[in-house]
Design a protein around this motif. Structure first.
Motif, PDB file in Angstrom:
ATOM      1  N   ARG A  12     -16.699  -7.042  13.461  1.00  0.00           N
ATOM      2  CA  ARG A  12     -17.071  -5.875  12.643  1.00  0.00           C
ATOM      3  C   ARG A  12     -15.830  -5.135  12.146  1.00  0.00           C
ATOM      4  NH1 ARG A  12     -20.864  -5.684  16.581  1.00  0.00           N
ATOM      5  NH2 ARG A  12     -19.755  -4.102  17.791  1.00  0.00           N
ATOM      6  N   GLN A  13     -14.829  -4.985  13.023  1.00  0.00           N
ATOM      7  CA  GLN A  13     -13.601  -4.298  12.629  1.00  0.00           C
ATOM      8  C   GLN A  13     -12.878  -5.071  11.532  1.00  0.00           C
ATOM      9  OE1 GLN A  13     -12.486  -1.162  13.681  1.00  0.00           O
ATOM     10  NE2 GLN A  13     -11.200  -1.505  11.908  1.00  0.00           N
ATOM     11  N   THR A  14     -12.856  -6.390  11.644  1.00  0.00           N
ATOM     12  CA  THR A  14     -12.205  -7.216  10.630  1.00  0.00           C
ATOM     13  C   THR A  14     -12.930  -7.081   9.295  1.00  0.00           C
ATOM     14  OG1 THR A  14     -11.433  -8.752  12.329  1.00  0.00           O
ATOM     15  CG2 THR A  14     -11.472  -9.573  10.062  1.00  0.00           C
ATOM     16  N   GLU A  15     -14.249  -7.060   9.342  1.00  0.00           N
ATOM     17  CA  GLU A  15     -15.015  -6.874   8.102  1.00  0.00           C
ATOM     18  C   GLU A  15     -14.750  -5.490   7.513  1.00  0.00           C
ATOM     19  OE1 GLU A  15     -19.468  -7.491   6.230  1.00  0.00           O
ATOM     20  OE2 GLU A  15     -19.239  -7.510   8.402  1.00  0.00           O
ATOM     21  N   GLN A  16     -14.696  -4.455   8.353  1.00  0.00           N
ATOM     22  CA  GLN A  16     -14.381  -3.106   7.870  1.00  0.00           C
ATOM     23  C   GLN A  16     -12.983  -3.069   7.247  1.00  0.00           C
ATOM     24  OE1 GLN A  16     -14.836  -0.458  11.223  1.00  0.00           O
ATOM     25  NE2 GLN A  16     -17.060  -0.450  11.103  1.00  0.00           N
ATOM     26  N   ASN A  17     -12.039  -3.753   7.873  1.00  0.00           N
ATOM     27  CA  ASN A  17     -10.683  -3.810   7.336  1.00  0.00           C
ATOM     28  C   ASN A  17     -10.665  -4.469   5.966  1.00  0.00           C
ATOM     29  OD1 ASN A  17      -9.569  -2.574   9.597  1.00  0.00           O
ATOM     30  ND2 ASN A  17      -8.995  -4.494  10.567  1.00  0.00           N
ATOM     31  N   LEU A  18     -11.345  -5.605   5.848  1.00  0.00           N
ATOM     32  CA  LEU A  18     -11.393  -6.307   4.563  1.00  0.00           C
ATOM     33  C   LEU A  18     -12.060  -5.440   3.503  1.00  0.00           C
ATOM     34  CD1 LEU A  18     -12.328  -9.904   5.766  1.00  0.00           C
ATOM     35  CD2 LEU A  18     -10.167  -9.206   4.691  1.00  0.00           C
ATOM     36  N   THR A  19     -13.103  -4.736   3.884  1.00  0.00           N
ATOM     37  CA  THR A  19     -13.809  -3.860   2.951  1.00  0.00           C
ATOM     38  C   THR A  19     -12.913  -2.706   2.492  1.00  0.00           C
ATOM     39  OG1 THR A  19     -15.915  -4.438   3.988  1.00  0.00           O
ATOM     40  CG2 THR A  19     -15.876  -2.424   2.675  1.00  0.00           C
ATOM     41  N   LEU A 102     -14.208 -18.054   9.365  1.00  0.00           N
ATOM     42  CA  LEU A 102     -12.883 -17.623   9.832  1.00  0.00           C
ATOM     43  C   LEU A 102     -12.927 -17.173  11.289  1.00  0.00           C
ATOM     44  CD1 LEU A 102     -11.727 -15.722   6.641  1.00  0.00           C
ATOM     45  CD2 LEU A 102     -10.403 -17.516   7.785  1.00  0.00           C
ATOM     46  N   ALA A 103     -14.020 -16.533  11.704  1.00  0.00           N
ATOM     47  CA  ALA A 103     -14.148 -16.047  13.082  1.00  0.00           C
ATOM     48  C   ALA A 103     -14.254 -17.198  14.079  1.00  0.00           C
ATOM     49  CB  ALA A 103     -15.358 -15.126  13.209  1.00  0.00           C
ATOM     50  N   GLY A 104     -14.607 -18.392  13.612  1.00  0.00           N
ATOM     51  CA  GLY A 104     -14.663 -19.566  14.468  1.00  0.00           C
ATOM     52  C   GLY A 104     -13.405 -20.424  14.395  1.00  0.00           C
ATOM     53  N   HIS A 105     -12.501 -20.066  13.518  1.00  0.00           N
ATOM     54  CA  HIS A 105     -11.258 -20.830  13.312  1.00  0.00           C
ATOM     55  C   HIS A 105     -10.307 -20.625  14.486  1.00  0.00           C
ATOM     56  CE1 HIS A 105      -7.519 -22.084  11.313  1.00  0.00           C
ATOM     57  NE2 HIS A 105      -8.303 -22.741  10.469  1.00  0.00           N
ATOM     58  N   LEU A 106      -9.444 -21.617  14.729  1.00  0.00           N
ATOM     59  CA  LEU A 106      -8.457 -21.501  15.807  1.00  0.00           C
ATOM     60  C   LEU A 106      -7.550 -20.292  15.623  1.00  0.00           C
ATOM     61  CD1 LEU A 106      -7.388 -25.234  16.324  1.00  0.00           C
ATOM     62  CD2 LEU A 106      -8.641 -23.773  17.932  1.00  0.00           C
ATOM     63  N   ALA A 107      -7.321 -19.891  14.370  1.00  0.00           N
ATOM     64  CA  ALA A 107      -6.431 -18.759  14.082  1.00  0.00           C
ATOM     65  C   ALA A 107      -7.202 -17.460  13.842  1.00  0.00           C
ATOM     66  CB  ALA A 107      -5.561 -19.089  12.871  1.00  0.00           C
ATOM     67  N   ALA A 108      -8.426 -17.372  14.349  1.00  0.00           N
ATOM     68  CA  ALA A 108      -9.268 -16.190  14.115  1.00  0.00           C
ATOM     69  C   ALA A 108      -8.592 -14.902  14.605  1.00  0.00           C
ATOM     70  CB  ALA A 108     -10.627 -16.359  14.786  1.00  0.00           C
ATOM     71  N   ALA A 109      -7.999 -14.947  15.775  1.00  0.00           N
ATOM     72  CA  ALA A 109      -7.348 -13.741  16.324  1.00  0.00           C
ATOM     73  C   ALA A 109      -6.172 -13.318  15.441  1.00  0.00           C
ATOM     74  CB  ALA A 109      -6.886 -13.987  17.755  1.00  0.00           C
ATOM     75  N   PHE A 111      -5.916 -13.882  12.206  1.00  0.00           N
ATOM     76  CA  PHE A 111      -6.527 -13.316  10.998  1.00  0.00           C
ATOM     77  C   PHE A 111      -6.944 -11.863  11.251  1.00  0.00           C
ATOM     78  CE2 PHE A 111     -10.501 -12.641   8.493  1.00  0.00           C
ATOM     79  CZ  PHE A 111      -9.906 -12.552   7.236  1.00  0.00           C
ATOM     80  N   ALA A 112      -7.612 -11.611  12.371  1.00  0.00           N
ATOM     81  CA  ALA A 112      -8.052 -10.252  12.710  1.00  0.00           C
ATOM     82  C   ALA A 112      -6.846  -9.321  12.873  1.00  0.00           C
ATOM     83  CB  ALA A 112      -8.891 -10.270  13.984  1.00  0.00           C
ATOM     84  N   ASP A 113      -5.811  -9.787  13.569  1.00  0.00           N
ATOM     85  CA  ASP A 113      -4.600  -8.975  13.760  1.00  0.00           C
ATOM     86  C   ASP A 113      -3.921  -8.666  12.426  1.00  0.00           C
ATOM     87  OD1 ASP A 113      -4.902  -8.880  16.490  1.00  0.00           O
ATOM     88  OD2 ASP A 113      -3.434 -10.463  16.911  1.00  0.00           O
ATOM     89  N   GLU A 114      -3.854  -9.660  11.555  1.00  0.00           N
ATOM     90  CA  GLU A 114      -3.182  -9.435  10.273  1.00  0.00           C
ATOM     91  C   GLU A 114      -3.942  -8.438   9.402  1.00  0.00           C
ATOM     92  OE1 GLU A 114      -2.091 -13.128   8.360  1.00  0.00           O
ATOM     93  OE2 GLU A 114      -0.469 -13.441   9.804  1.00  0.00           O
ATOM     94  N   THR A 115      -5.281  -8.478   9.424  1.00  0.00           N
ATOM     95  CA  THR A 115      -6.028  -7.482   8.635  1.00  0.00           C
ATOM     96  C   THR A 115      -5.861  -6.094   9.246  1.00  0.00           C
ATOM     97  OG1 THR A 115      -8.132  -7.912   9.779  1.00  0.00           O
ATOM     98  CG2 THR A 115      -7.719  -9.156   7.744  1.00  0.00           C
TER      99      THR A 115
END
Length: 193
Positions: A12-19, A102-109, A111-115
């Motif tokens: 949810r936080q990642t989606e809020q960040n992208l938004t 993306l949330a299921g990708h090996l680099a999901a964390a 991606f979340a950290d970068e956003t």
């Protein structure tokens, strides 16, 4: 959801960040040119003041665009889908559309950290004053969360995400504040009973 490498809160936080990123990106444009060095200086015919460039705003916009383009390219290559348009709005819409993948990708964390980092960088650029002046509101009202809720001190800029959050990452938008206030009061009453 099974197979995801991000918890529900992080997703949810990642989606809020992208938004939030397109508006933050656009708002940074207003900060690219700093204030005139001496606004009281009298102009001489044929001359004009040139405002200094705000390197932080330029760097923030470049980072937002670059990181989003990089992740969109990864999705495009790995999923075999068409690339989005180059605007930050197109990139974030594309990434939100593919967020579960993306949330299921090996680099999901990562991606979340970068956003998270992009949003934090943009907010520091837009409001460079330290975020140390916070008002404590009590304990977080989310079930199972015992972190402290805080908000920006009155008169401080309210962030695009809402301005009220706990140290675990739960946050509320402006239109949710009245409901949040009653939840805080109810939790406070339950704690004293």
């Amino acid at each position: 959801m099974p197979g995801l490498r991000l918890c529900g809160s992080c997703l949810r936080q990642t989606e809020q960040n992208l938004t939030a990123l397109p508006a933050l990106y656009d708002e940074c444009v207003d900060h690219v040119f700093g204030a005139p060095r001496n606004p009281a200086r009298q102009r001489v015919a044929g001359t004009r003041d040139v405002a200094p460039l705000n390197d932080s705003a330029i760097e923030t916009r470049t980072n937002i665009s670059g990181v989003l383009t990089s992740w969109a390219s990864a999705v495009t290559e790995e999923r075999g889908v068409s690339a989005p348009g180059p605007s930050v709005r197109c990139l974030t819409d594309f990434l939100i559309h593919h967020l579960t993948w993306l949330a299921g990708h090996l680099a999901a964390a990562l991606f979340a950290d970068e956003t998270d980092n992009l949003v934090a960088q943009a907010r520091r650029t837009l409001d460079p004053a330290p975020d140390t002046r916070l008002v404590t509101l009590g304990l977080c009202v989310e079930p199972g969360c015992s972190e402290i809720l805080s908000a920006a001190e009155p008169g401080r800029r309210i962030s695009a995400s809402g301005g009220i959050s706990c140290t675990a990452g739960h946050s509320w938008k402006t239109h949710e504040w009245f409901l949040l206030q009653s939840r805080i009061e109810q939790k406070g009453e339950a704690g004293t009973a």
